[in-house]
Write an enzyme that holds these catalytic residues in place. Structure first.
Site, PDB file in Angstrom:
ATOM      1  N   HIS A   1      37.046  36.349  28.378  1.00 24.81           N
ATOM      2  CA  HIS A   1      37.280  37.052  27.679  1.00 24.81           C
ATOM      3  C   HIS A   1      38.585  37.198  27.530  1.00 24.81           C
ATOM      4  O   HIS A   1      39.487  37.042  26.263  1.00 24.81           O
ATOM      5  CB  HIS A   1      36.955  37.835  29.234  1.00 24.81           C
ATOM      6  CG  HIS A   1      37.838  39.740  28.300  1.00 24.81           C
ATOM      7  ND1 HIS A   1      37.961  40.395  29.031  1.00 24.81           N
ATOM      8  CD2 HIS A   1      37.835  40.003  26.660  1.00 24.81           C
ATOM      9  CE1 HIS A   1      38.512  41.997  28.053  1.00 24.81           C
ATOM     10  NE2 HIS A   1      38.000  42.118  26.689  1.00 24.81           N
TER      11      HIS A   1
ATOM     12  N   TYR B   1      47.019  48.584  26.715  1.00 23.93           N
ATOM     13  CA  TYR B   1      46.205  48.001  27.578  1.00 23.93           C
ATOM     14  C   TYR B   1      45.078  49.198  27.322  1.00 23.93           C
ATOM     15  O   TYR B   1      43.732  48.725  27.158  1.00 23.93           O
ATOM     16  CB  TYR B   1      46.415  48.268  28.718  1.00 23.93           C
ATOM     17  CG  TYR B   1      45.888  46.859  30.171  1.00 23.93           C
ATOM     18  CD1 TYR B   1      45.967  45.646  29.742  1.00 23.93           C
ATOM     19  CD2 TYR B   1      45.063  47.439  31.026  1.00 23.93           C
ATOM     20  CE1 TYR B   1      44.626  44.868  29.994  1.00 23.93           C
ATOM     21  CE2 TYR B   1      44.661  46.569  32.255  1.00 23.93           C
ATOM     22  CZ  TYR B   1      44.326  45.635  31.703  1.00 23.93           C
ATOM     23  OH  TYR B   1      44.012  43.624  32.184  1.00 23.93           O
TER      24      TYR B   1
ATOM     25  N   CYS C   1      38.770  40.493  36.616  1.00 21.30           N
ATOM     26  CA  CYS C   1      39.741  41.498  35.763  1.00 21.30           C
ATOM     27  C   CYS C   1      38.831  42.590  34.602  1.00 21.30           C
ATOM     28  O   CYS C   1      39.282  44.117  34.705  1.00 21.30           O
ATOM     29  CB  CYS C   1      40.082  40.822  34.764  1.00 21.30           C
ATOM     30  SG  CYS C   1      41.843  39.749  35.774  1.00 21.30           S
ATOM     31  N   HIS C   2      38.052  42.166  33.825  1.00 17.65           N
ATOM     32  CA  HIS C   2      37.618  43.405  32.474  1.00 17.65           C
ATOM     33  C   HIS C   2      36.013  42.902  32.721  1.00 17.65           C
ATOM     34  O   HIS C   2      34.953  43.797  32.573  1.00 17.65           O
ATOM     35  CB  HIS C   2      37.503  43.531  31.593  1.00 17.65           C
ATOM     36  CG  HIS C   2      39.395  43.076  31.644  1.00 17.65           C
ATOM     37  ND1 HIS C   2      39.927  41.749  31.389  1.00 17.65           N
ATOM     38  CD2 HIS C   2      40.420  43.855  31.329  1.00 17.65           C
ATOM     39  CE1 HIS C   2      41.149  41.899  31.158  1.00 17.65           C
ATOM     40  NE2 HIS C   2      41.397  43.111  31.548  1.00 17.65           N
ATOM     41  N   GLY C   3      35.205  42.706  34.417  1.00 14.99           N
ATOM     42  CA  GLY C   3      33.841  42.768  35.240  1.00 14.99           C
ATOM     43  C   GLY C   3      33.270  41.731  34.195  1.00 14.99           C
ATOM     44  O   GLY C   3      31.909  42.655  34.229  1.00 14.99           O
TER      45      GLY C   3
END
Lengths: 179, 422
Positions: free
Chosen positions: A124, B296, A143-145
């Protein structure tokens, strides 16, 4: 072209255009070194391959090695992990790839399914996933799963592709050359 | 300049100089005799505040560069050396690191001021576009600067942001390697970010000059959003009126600045950045600096990698075309009853996005339904609203809204006389 110029182009016009074009091409060439200097240099490329000893990684554990500034996970898989990686229907995966396609042949030429070698960088946005975590007991990116399985294949989350397999080869049963 | 030069050289030397390089004339016409609308409120002092911030960042930055070492081996240690050993190093570094946050607080107020009073509308489109360009350069500069201390957040921030470029089809991978100069964020990356961090403030200064130039061509917008009609009645001289007002506004701003520098110097930072960068281990929760959080959140709201990157950059790019999205002829929200309300909703949405960007994406906000309503769900709603605000509300509001009658002139709006009956 429409007849906007009453005067025919002269030899001098041609020389002006030719001179200008020549200068433009020259300027473009002069810029290239300024751009290319930012690419990996000779000293970076010289460190591009490493040799690692895998004999002291016990079954069911994993070691991390630094290659090209990134972590490489070398995982000594258990039979259960191998079975879990093989049992899934490849066609249902986000990035379909069979487990065996992600392994490399050993010195004998046969694939030893125990050894999984992947680059430990989430596809990612480049975080390092945590090992033996997540739903499939493979990898989980904090971080983003993104969730990866025991073959390093993406199963859930925002990552688009499987964990990358670096170019590597078995030098012997206990040594691997990465890069 | 939009007004006639009123400069008269006072003595022989200035006459001699004026015929060769009329720099005193330029200063006089731009910052002394320059006419400013007499109804400017304190939201108009942020231009001066921002100039001050840029100057502070450049001065402290040049000094820090005398002590900082841009290698992965020594960067972290050299920052600690600045903090502990260099005379007043702690002060200079805290002013610089908090100065970045102050710079962004001021620029956000400045931008929302522009949105509220319609400062981007004709004939100030170029002025606005230059401002957005400065904002973009500021974000790039802040990003480069944040990488330099080489803490965990520096490293992983740099990794995530540079990986965004990897999402670009075809050339993404090559572009990323080119940015890194390596196969991951490493020594070459740090060194070039330092070089660019030093360069960019001067680019900003260059665009600021264009921004001020464009401002002085069109003249300032003002809270009434109407043009100057009679300079004698509607304007006052820049010096002393605007100069002193700016100085007072700046003094108040510096109290806030000083609070952070002296009483809460790490309040806006991330504790993880005091851990030296480790390329083998990502911190459990990585977040950018507060001023980038809304973007973000937009990035994370999109389940697709490329889509997220496109939307994130699109959120900024859309500001460039704002002057052409807004169909209302009336500038100031004072006279736009509908827009005024949507403006405040938009402010709340931006703050909401900032909140989302700072939270873990799977944090449950409201435990309803299957899986609950989490931060990602909220980010998606707010991201959608953000774009609707620009793409739908701006064009539509101008068509359906009935603006209040505008005052006859700036002087009339100041002196409180009744607006012209239309």
């Amino acid at each position: 072209m429409a007849q906007t110029h009453a005067v025919e182009p002269t030899r001098r016009d041609f020389l002006y255009v030719a001179t200008g074009s020549f200068a433009a091409v020259g300027a473009a060439y002069a810029i290239w070194p300024l751009i290319d200097q930012m690419n990996p240099d000779a000293s970076v490329l010289a460190l591009a391959s490493i040799e690692v000893d895998i004999s002291n990684i016990p079954v069911g554990q994993e070691s991390t090695f630094k290659w090209r500034g990134k972590p490489v996970f070398i995982r000594h898989r258990t039979d259960a992990e191998i079975a879990a990686a093989e049992s899934v229907d490849v066609a249902t995966l986000p990035d379909p790839e069979s487990d065996v396609a992600r392994l490399r042949p050993g010195p004998s030429g046969e694939i030893d399914k125990k050894w999984l070698v992947v680059i430990g960088v989430c596809t990612h946005l480049g975080c390092v996933p945590l090992s033996y975590r997540g739903e499939f007991d493979g990898y989980f990116c904090p971080c983003h799963g993104s969730v990866y399985d025991t073959s390093g294949r993406i199963r859930k989350g925002p990552a688009p592709t499987n964990l990358e397999v670096p170019p590597y080869a078995f030098l012997s049963d206990s040594r691997i050359m990465i890069g | 300049m939009s007004h006639q030069s009123t400069y008269t050289p006072g003595n022989g030397f200035s006459r001699w100089m004026d015929e060769r390089l009329p720099v005193m004339r330029l200063v006089n016409d731009s910052f002394v005799d320059y006419p400013v609308p007499k109804n400017l409120n304190y939201w108009w002092t942020f231009g001066a505040v921002l100039s001050f911030c840029l100057a502070v960042q450049i001065v402290t930055g040049i000094v820090l560069a005398m002590h900082y070492i841009p290698t992965t081996e020594l960067a972290f240690a050299s920052v600690e050396h600045i903090m502990r050993d260099v005379n007043y190093g702690w002060l200079i570094r805290y002013v610089h690191s908090n100065g970045a946050s102050m710079f962004f607080i001021a620029v956000y107020i400045h931008m929302f001021r522009g949105l509220y009073y319609g400062s981007y509308k004709a004939p100030r489109e170029v002025l606005w576009i230059l401002g957005v360009l400065i904002y973009l350069l500021m974000m790039a500069t802040a990003f480069f600067g944040y990488v330099l201390p080489w803490g965990q957040m520096s490293f992983w921030g740099a990794t995530v942001i540079t990986n965004l470029f990897g999402a670009i089809p075809l050339v993404g991978e090559a572009l990323r390697t080119w940015l890194w100069g390596d196969f991951a964020v490493g020594d070459p990356t740090l060194n070039r970010f330092f070089s660019l961090h030093y360069l960019f403030p001067f680019l900003i200064a260059g665009v600021v000059i264009l921004h001020v130039w464009a401002l002085h061509v069109t003249g300032q917008n003002n809270p009434a959003g109407i043009e100057v009609k009679d300079p004698k009645k509607d304007t006052v001289a820049f010096t002393p009126y605007a100069t002193m007002k700016d100085a007072f506004g700046l003094s108040i701003f510096m109290i806030l600045f000083a609070y952070f520098v002296f009483f809460n110097p790490n309040g806006l930072g991330e504790p993880d950045n005091y851990i030296i960068a480790d390329p083998m281990k990502t911190p459990a929760h990585i977040v950018p600096e507060w001023y980038l959080l809304p973007f973000y959140a937009i990035l994370r709201a999109v389940p697709d990698k490329l889509g997220g990157v496109v939307l994130m950059f699109g959120a900024i790019a859309i500001l460039f075309v704002l002057p052409w999205l807004d169909t209302s002829k009336v500038r100031s929200a004072r006279f736009r009853p509908l827009y005024k309300q949507f403006f405040w909703i938009f402010v709340v949405v931006c703050i909401g996005l900032g909140y989302c960007g700072g939270q873990s994406p799977d944090k449950i906000l409201i435990p309803v339904g299957e899986g609950g309503f989490d931060v990602t769900d909220l980010s998606r709603i707010l991201t959608t609203y953000y774009f609707l605000h620009f793409l739908v509300l701006f064009p539509v509001l101008g068509l359906i809204e009935k603006p209040k009658p505008l005052p006859e002139s700036i002087a009339a709006s100041v002196l409180g006389s009744e607006p012209a009956k239309s």
